[in-house]
Scaffold this motif. Structure first.
Motif, short mmCIF file in Angstrom:
data_model
loop_
_atom_site.label_atom_id
_atom_site.label_comp_id
_atom_site.label_asym_id
_atom_site.label_seq_id
_atom_site.Cartn_x
_atom_site.Cartn_y
_atom_site.Cartn_z
N ASN A 169 -46.70 -3.38 -34.18
CA ASN A 169 -46.69 -1.99 -33.73
C ASN A 169 -45.94 -1.14 -34.74
O ASN A 169 -45.03 -1.61 -35.43
N GLY A 170 -46.30 0.14 -34.80
CA GLY A 170 -45.62 1.01 -35.75
C GLY A 170 -45.96 2.47 -35.54
O GLY A 170 -46.91 2.82 -34.83
N ALA B 199 -44.71 10.51 -30.59
CA ALA B 199 -45.95 10.07 -29.93
C ALA B 199 -45.84 8.63 -29.46
O ALA B 199 -46.29 8.29 -28.36
N ALA B 200 -45.23 7.78 -30.29
CA ALA B 200 -45.08 6.38 -29.92
C ALA B 200 -44.18 6.24 -28.69
O ALA B 200 -44.47 5.45 -27.78
N PRO C 104 -42.87 -5.93 -24.90
CA PRO C 104 -41.91 -6.28 -25.96
C PRO C 104 -42.11 -7.67 -26.54
O PRO C 104 -41.83 -7.89 -27.72
N ALA C 105 -42.57 -8.63 -25.75
CA ALA C 105 -42.78 -9.98 -26.28
C ALA C 105 -43.87 -9.98 -27.33
O ALA C 105 -43.77 -10.67 -28.35
N ARG C 106 -44.93 -9.23 -27.10
CA ARG C 106 -46.00 -9.10 -28.09
C ARG C 106 -45.47 -8.44 -29.36
O ARG C 106 -45.77 -8.85 -30.47
N SER C 107 -44.65 -7.40 -29.20
CA SER C 107 -44.13 -6.66 -30.36
C SER C 107 -43.18 -7.51 -31.19
O SER C 107 -43.23 -7.50 -32.42
N ILE C 108 -42.31 -8.24 -30.53
CA ILE C 108 -41.36 -9.10 -31.24
C ILE C 108 -42.12 -10.22 -31.96
O ILE C 108 -41.82 -10.54 -33.12
N ALA C 109 -43.11 -10.80 -31.30
CA ALA C 109 -43.85 -11.92 -31.88
C ALA C 109 -44.53 -11.52 -33.19
O ALA C 109 -44.54 -12.30 -34.15
N TRP D 220 -37.41 -1.60 -32.48
CA TRP D 220 -36.60 -1.13 -31.35
C TRP D 220 -37.39 -0.21 -30.41
O TRP D 220 -37.20 -0.24 -29.19
N VAL D 221 -38.27 0.59 -30.98
CA VAL D 221 -39.07 1.52 -30.17
C VAL D 221 -39.92 0.75 -29.16
O VAL D 221 -40.07 1.16 -28.01
N PHE D 222 -40.45 -0.40 -29.60
CA PHE D 222 -41.39 -1.15 -28.79
C PHE D 222 -40.71 -2.20 -27.92
O PHE D 222 -41.38 -2.96 -27.22
#
Length: 242
Positions: free
Chosen positions: A128-129, A142-143, A196-201, A215-217
């Motif tokens: 994510n970004g 926006a995010a 968050p688990a998807r984003s960290i992974a 951190w945003v996600f």
């Protein structure tokens, strides 16, 4: 508890492995001899997220509740549907499952075409970004708004379709289709987290920029989930319709 945590880890693994695998391997597969796209694009990736959730919900949901997402776990706790004391264990299991998912994708990439893995990592590994790392060039604001709103919608739907007296036996299907819809709307904004688990992974292999924006996600999907959980509890739970 060990059985439930294993189910959460397996479900999160399936979600991450299947959906991020679709994004990395099949989203942009190039064109055929007649110029027709061979990739699945945003629509295919959105469906991959939804389908993995449907599969996980029916396979392991009866064991653990089928959260597969730290934001969902916290949203359910805020709504009074899940014990707060068990949230940490569930979240750890989800993070482990997601990390295993992307690690195995890296393992596949090691045996892929020359340069494929390096290219995938240089491209952010489907992380994510925002800003220059947003597919559509959307900024931080926006995010933040998207993650709060879309996660809140997702959790509200989950709470509605799994209600003890007003829920539906098709809850897993509805939840998966809702996640598909969310991805269809928000992939261009920030590659869609709501989890968050998807984003960290993915950030684990997405490079320093993905880690800096992570951190945003983590923060804002959780904010959206907590808002949804508390609002649903205040508005709907404890009230019989009729």
């Amino acid at each position: 508890m060990a059985l439930r945590l294993s189910a959460e880890a397996m479900g999160t693994f399936l979600l991450v492995f299947g959906s991020i695998g679709a994004a990395l391997f099949a989203a942009d597969y190039g064109v055929g001899s007649e110029g027709t796209s061979l990739g699945i694009g945003f629509v295919g990736v959105a469906l991959a997220f939804g389908l993995t959730v449907v599969a996980g919900a029916y396979a392991w949901g009866p064991i653990s509740g089928g959260h597969f997402n730290p934001a969902v776990t916290l949203g359910l706790a805020a709504a009074g549907r899940f014990p707060w004391r068990e949230t940490v264990a569930y979240i750890v299991a989800q993070l482990v499952g997601g990390a295993i998912g992307t690690t195995l994708l890296v393992l596949i990439g090691l045996f892929g075409p020359d340069g494929w893995l390096r290219s995938a990592q240089d491209g952010g590994f489907a992380s994510n970004g925002f800003g220059e790392h947003s597919p559509g060039g959307f900024g931080l604001g926006a995010a933040i708004v998207a993650e709060i709103l879309f996660t809140a919608i997702f959790v509200l739907v989950i709470l509605g379709v799994t209600h003890p007296s007003r829920g539906t036996k098709f809850a897993g299907l509805v939840i998966g289709l809702t996640l598909t819809l969310i991805h269809l709307a928000s992939i261009p904004i920030d590659n869609t987290s709501v989890n968050p688990a998807r984003s960290i992974a993915t950030a684990l292999y997405g490079g320093p920029d993905a880690l800096l924006q992570l951190w945003v996600f983590i923060v804002f999907p959780i904010v959206g989930a907590l808002v949804a959980g508390f609002c649903h509890r205040a508005l709907f739970d404890g009230r019989e319709l009729g």
